[in-house]
Design an enzyme around this catalytic site. Structure first.
Site, PDB file in Angstrom:
ATOM      1  N   GLY A   1       0.827  -1.214   0.000  1.00 39.43           N
ATOM      2  CA  GLY A   1       0.000   0.000   0.000  1.00 39.43           C
ATOM      3  C   GLY A   1       0.853   1.253   0.000  1.00 39.43           C
ATOM      4  O   GLY A   1       0.405   2.331   0.402  1.00 39.43           O
ATOM      5  N   ALA A   2       2.096   1.116  -0.465  1.00 41.06           N
ATOM      6  CA  ALA A   2       3.068   2.213  -0.351  1.00 41.06           C
ATOM      7  C   ALA A   2       2.947   3.244  -1.462  1.00 41.06           C
ATOM      8  O   ALA A   2       3.731   4.178  -1.521  1.00 41.06           O
ATOM      9  CB  ALA A   2       4.493   1.636  -0.323  1.00 41.06           C
TER      10      ALA A   2
ATOM     11  N   VAL B   1      -1.991  -7.440  -4.151  1.00 41.33           N
ATOM     12  CA  VAL B   1      -1.653  -8.338  -3.034  1.00 41.33           C
ATOM     13  C   VAL B   1      -2.636  -9.501  -2.880  1.00 41.33           C
ATOM     14  O   VAL B   1      -2.372 -10.429  -2.121  1.00 41.33           O
ATOM     15  CB  VAL B   1      -1.548  -7.581  -1.683  1.00 41.33           C
TER      16      VAL B   1
ATOM     17  N   SER C   1      -7.660  -0.273  12.242  1.00 39.52           N
ATOM     18  CA  SER C   1      -8.483   0.946  12.203  1.00 39.52           C
ATOM     19  C   SER C   1      -9.105   1.110  13.590  1.00 39.52           C
ATOM     20  O   SER C   1      -9.123   0.157  14.384  1.00 39.52           O
ATOM     21  CB  SER C   1      -9.583   0.770  11.159  1.00 39.52           C
TER      22      SER C   1
ATOM     23  N   TYR D   1     -16.202  -3.562   6.299  1.00 36.45           N
ATOM     24  CA  TYR D   1     -14.909  -2.952   6.656  1.00 36.45           C
ATOM     25  C   TYR D   1     -14.572  -3.247   8.118  1.00 36.45           C
ATOM     26  O   TYR D   1     -13.453  -3.660   8.441  1.00 36.45           O
ATOM     27  CB  TYR D   1     -14.966  -1.444   6.416  1.00 36.45           C
ATOM     28  N   ALA D   2     -15.549  -3.049   9.005  1.00 37.45           N
ATOM     29  CA  ALA D   2     -15.278  -3.278  10.431  1.00 37.45           C
ATOM     30  C   ALA D   2     -14.956  -4.752  10.687  1.00 37.45           C
ATOM     31  O   ALA D   2     -14.062  -5.067  11.479  1.00 37.45           O
ATOM     32  CB  ALA D   2     -16.470  -2.832  11.274  1.00 37.45           C
TER      33      ALA D   2
ATOM     34  N   LYS E   1     -11.398  -5.299   9.627  1.00 39.03           N
ATOM     35  CA  LYS E   1     -10.394  -4.683  10.497  1.00 39.03           C
ATOM     36  C   LYS E   1     -10.369  -5.332  11.891  1.00 39.03           C
ATOM     37  O   LYS E   1      -9.322  -5.373  12.540  1.00 39.03           O
ATOM     38  CB  LYS E   1     -10.624  -3.168  10.579  1.00 39.03           C
TER      39      LYS E   1
ATOM     40  N   ILE F   1      -7.909   9.805   8.952  1.00 42.88           N
ATOM     41  CA  ILE F   1      -6.661  10.346   8.416  1.00 42.88           C
ATOM     42  C   ILE F   1      -6.951  10.912   7.029  1.00 42.88           C
ATOM     43  O   ILE F   1      -7.688  10.303   6.233  1.00 42.88           O
ATOM     44  CB  ILE F   1      -5.578   9.234   8.315  1.00 42.88           C
TER      45      ILE F   1
HETATM   46  N1  LIG Z   1      -7.402   7.062   5.960  1.00 34.89           N
HETATM   47  C1  LIG Z   1      -8.003   6.688   7.079  1.00 34.89           C
HETATM   48  O1  LIG Z   1      -8.748   7.479   7.703  1.00 34.89           O
HETATM   49  C2  LIG Z   1      -7.776   5.318   7.632  1.00 34.89           C
HETATM   50  C3  LIG Z   1      -8.291   5.045   8.917  1.00 34.89           C
HETATM   51  C4  LIG Z   1      -8.100   3.787   9.461  1.00 34.89           C
HETATM   52  C5  LIG Z   1      -7.408   2.828   8.742  1.00 34.89           C
HETATM   53  N2  LIG Z   1      -6.926   3.102   7.509  1.00 34.89           N
HETATM   54  C6  LIG Z   1      -6.206   2.046   6.816  1.00 34.89           C
HETATM   55  O2  LIG Z   1      -4.940   2.499   6.421  1.00 34.89           O
HETATM   56  C7  LIG Z   1      -4.519   1.795   5.249  1.00 34.89           C
HETATM   57  C8  LIG Z   1      -4.066   2.781   4.200  1.00 34.89           C
HETATM   58  O3  LIG Z   1      -5.164   3.605   3.845  1.00 34.89           O
HETATM   59  P1  LIG Z   1      -4.995   5.077   3.221  1.00 34.89           P
HETATM   60  O4  LIG Z   1      -5.952   5.934   3.947  1.00 34.89           O
HETATM   61  O5  LIG Z   1      -3.565   5.434   3.134  1.00 34.89           O
HETATM   62  O6  LIG Z   1      -5.653   4.804   1.794  1.00 34.89           O
HETATM   63  P2  LIG Z   1      -5.076   4.978   0.319  1.00 34.89           P
HETATM   64  O7  LIG Z   1      -6.218   4.609  -0.556  1.00 34.89           O
HETATM   65  O8  LIG Z   1      -4.449   6.309   0.168  1.00 34.89           O
HETATM   66  O9  LIG Z   1      -3.941   3.860   0.244  1.00 34.89           O
HETATM   67  C9  LIG Z   1      -4.249   2.506   0.166  1.00 34.89           C
HETATM   68  C10 LIG Z   1      -3.319   1.887  -0.848  1.00 34.89           C
HETATM   69  O10 LIG Z   1      -3.568   0.472  -0.894  1.00 34.89           O
HETATM   70  C11 LIG Z   1      -3.452   0.069  -2.235  1.00 34.89           C
HETATM   71  N3  LIG Z   1      -4.184  -1.154  -2.485  1.00 34.89           N
HETATM   72  C12 LIG Z   1      -5.510  -1.371  -2.336  1.00 34.89           C
HETATM   73  N4  LIG Z   1      -5.813  -2.617  -2.731  1.00 34.89           N
HETATM   74  C13 LIG Z   1      -4.655  -3.190  -3.138  1.00 34.89           C
HETATM   75  C14 LIG Z   1      -4.329  -4.456  -3.682  1.00 34.89           C
HETATM   76  N5  LIG Z   1      -5.265  -5.399  -3.890  1.00 34.89           N
HETATM   77  N6  LIG Z   1      -3.032  -4.720  -3.980  1.00 34.89           N
HETATM   78  C15 LIG Z   1      -2.081  -3.778  -3.779  1.00 34.89           C
HETATM   79  N7  LIG Z   1      -2.339  -2.559  -3.284  1.00 34.89           N
HETATM   80  C16 LIG Z   1      -3.614  -2.267  -2.982  1.00 34.89           C
HETATM   81  C17 LIG Z   1      -4.059   1.232  -3.041  1.00 34.89           C
HETATM   82  O11 LIG Z   1      -3.642   1.199  -4.396  1.00 34.89           O
HETATM   83  C18 LIG Z   1      -3.550   2.437  -2.269  1.00 34.89           C
HETATM   84  O12 LIG Z   1      -2.339   2.926  -2.794  1.00 34.89           O
HETATM   85  C19 LIG Z   1      -5.712   0.932   4.824  1.00 34.89           C
HETATM   86  O13 LIG Z   1      -5.521  -0.385   5.304  1.00 34.89           O
HETATM   87  C20 LIG Z   1      -6.882   1.587   5.544  1.00 34.89           C
HETATM   88  O14 LIG Z   1      -7.929   0.686   5.784  1.00 34.89           O
HETATM   89  C21 LIG Z   1      -7.092   4.332   6.936  1.00 34.89           C
END
Ligand SMILES: NC(=O)c1ccc[n+]([C@@H]2O[C@H](COP(=O)([O-])OP(=O)(O)OC[C@H]3O[C@@H](n4cnc5c(N)ncnc54)[C@H](O)[C@@H]3O)[C@@H](O)[C@H]2O)c1
Length: 238
Positions: A15-16, A50, A128, A141-142, A145, A174
């Site tokens: 997810g980088a 992934v 989360s 989603y919940a 997580k 976030i």
């Molecule tokens: N943003 C928030 O408020 C928040 C809150 C709680 C948890 N999270 C968690 O943090 C993590 C990152 O979220 P974010 O907010 O940075 O979102 P984001 O959408 O900016 O980043 C998520 C990344 O995951 C990648 N991804 C998704 N499915 C994929 C797959 N099948 N294979 C490879 N890559 C894949 C996407 O391409 C994306 O670059 C997630 O697990 C999300 O559930 C985010």
């Protein structure tokens, strides 16, 4: 310039390509780690989905052969979605579980042989606030997580004897490309999260990345099996 805290360590971050994962990869690199960045999109070392069968083992092997080992995995790739149960398709639920849970489980399992060879093994999962709480419209989603936190606790118990720590970061709201569409479409929803946070703001990806870097470091050597809230105090007030 690096802080040197993670000098000599090798990390794999999924997810980088965006948001929190990108900030974590950057922060680990600033601390001295060599990082293999993975995403299905974006500016990363390795473009991969992934959920593809066998991909996690190949990614682990790639990190190992490129950098000579593996010390830290960060499973950050994730998806979200809001859907009430009446409109909930099997596919919606299955996709959520495939990305947010199954792929994380496979990454952990496939990385373990290399992590066991490290004297600083770290597994950092991104859950989360919804690893501990629920919300209407967020059943899939919940559930996914909560599963991530369950993995954290069980895997920590299983691999502790190998000196590997396992922790789950539980971010609140976030400001990332994941949340931006909902916050733009529903300003009141955004405002509610801002007001929920004791600190009175949304989190930034770096707020989460700095905690990930701490968990990856020797400073967190006796922490394992925990969910760590990074939510500006949102969930712990009346
Ligand atoms: N943003 C928030 O408020 C928040 C809150 C709680 C948890 N999270 C968690 O943090 C993590 C990152 O979220 P974010 O907010 O940075 O979102 P984001 O959408 O900016 O980043 C998520 C990344 O995951 C990648 N991804 C998704 N499915 C994929 C797959 N099948 N294979 C490879 N890559 C894949 C996407 O391409 C994306 O670059 C997630 O697990 C999300 O559930 C985010």
């Amino acid at each position: 310039m690096t802080t040197g805290r993670l000098d000599g360590r090798v990390a794999l971050v999924t997810g980088a390509g965006s948001g929190i994962g990108r900030a974590i990869a950057r922060r680990l690199a600033v601390d001295g780690a060599r990082v293999l960045t993975v995403d299905r999109a974006g500016d990363v070392d390795r473009v991969a989905d992934v959920t593809e069968a066998g991909i996690n083992a190949r990614l682990v092997a790639e990190a190992g052969s490129r950098f000579g080992g593996l010390d830290i995995i960060v499973a950050c790739a994730g998806i979200t979605g809001m859907q009430t149960l009446d409109g909930h398709s099997d596919e919606f639920f299955d996709t959520m579980m495939a990305v947010n849970v199954t792929a994380v489980f496979r990454l952990i399992r496939d990385a373990l042989p290399l992590l066991k060879q490290s004297s600083h093994g770290r597994i950092i999962l991104i859950g989360s606030v919804m690893s501990s709480f629920g919300e209407a419209g967020m059943a899939a989603y919940a559930a996914s997580k909560h599963a991530v936190l369950g993995l954290t606790k069980s895997v920590a118990a299983e691999v502790g004897a190998s000196g590997i720590t396992v922790n789950c970061i539980q971010p609140g709201a976030i400001d990332t490309p994941m949340t931006a569409p909902a916050f733009t479409a529903m300003p009141a929803f955004k405002q509610r999260w801002i007001e929920k946070a004791a600190l009175g703001r949304l989190g930034q990806p770096e707020d989460v990345a700095d905690v990930a870097a701490f968990l990856a470091s020797d400073d967190a050597r006796f922490m394992s099996g925990h969910g760590v809230f990074v939510d500006g105090g949102a969930t712990q007030r009346q």
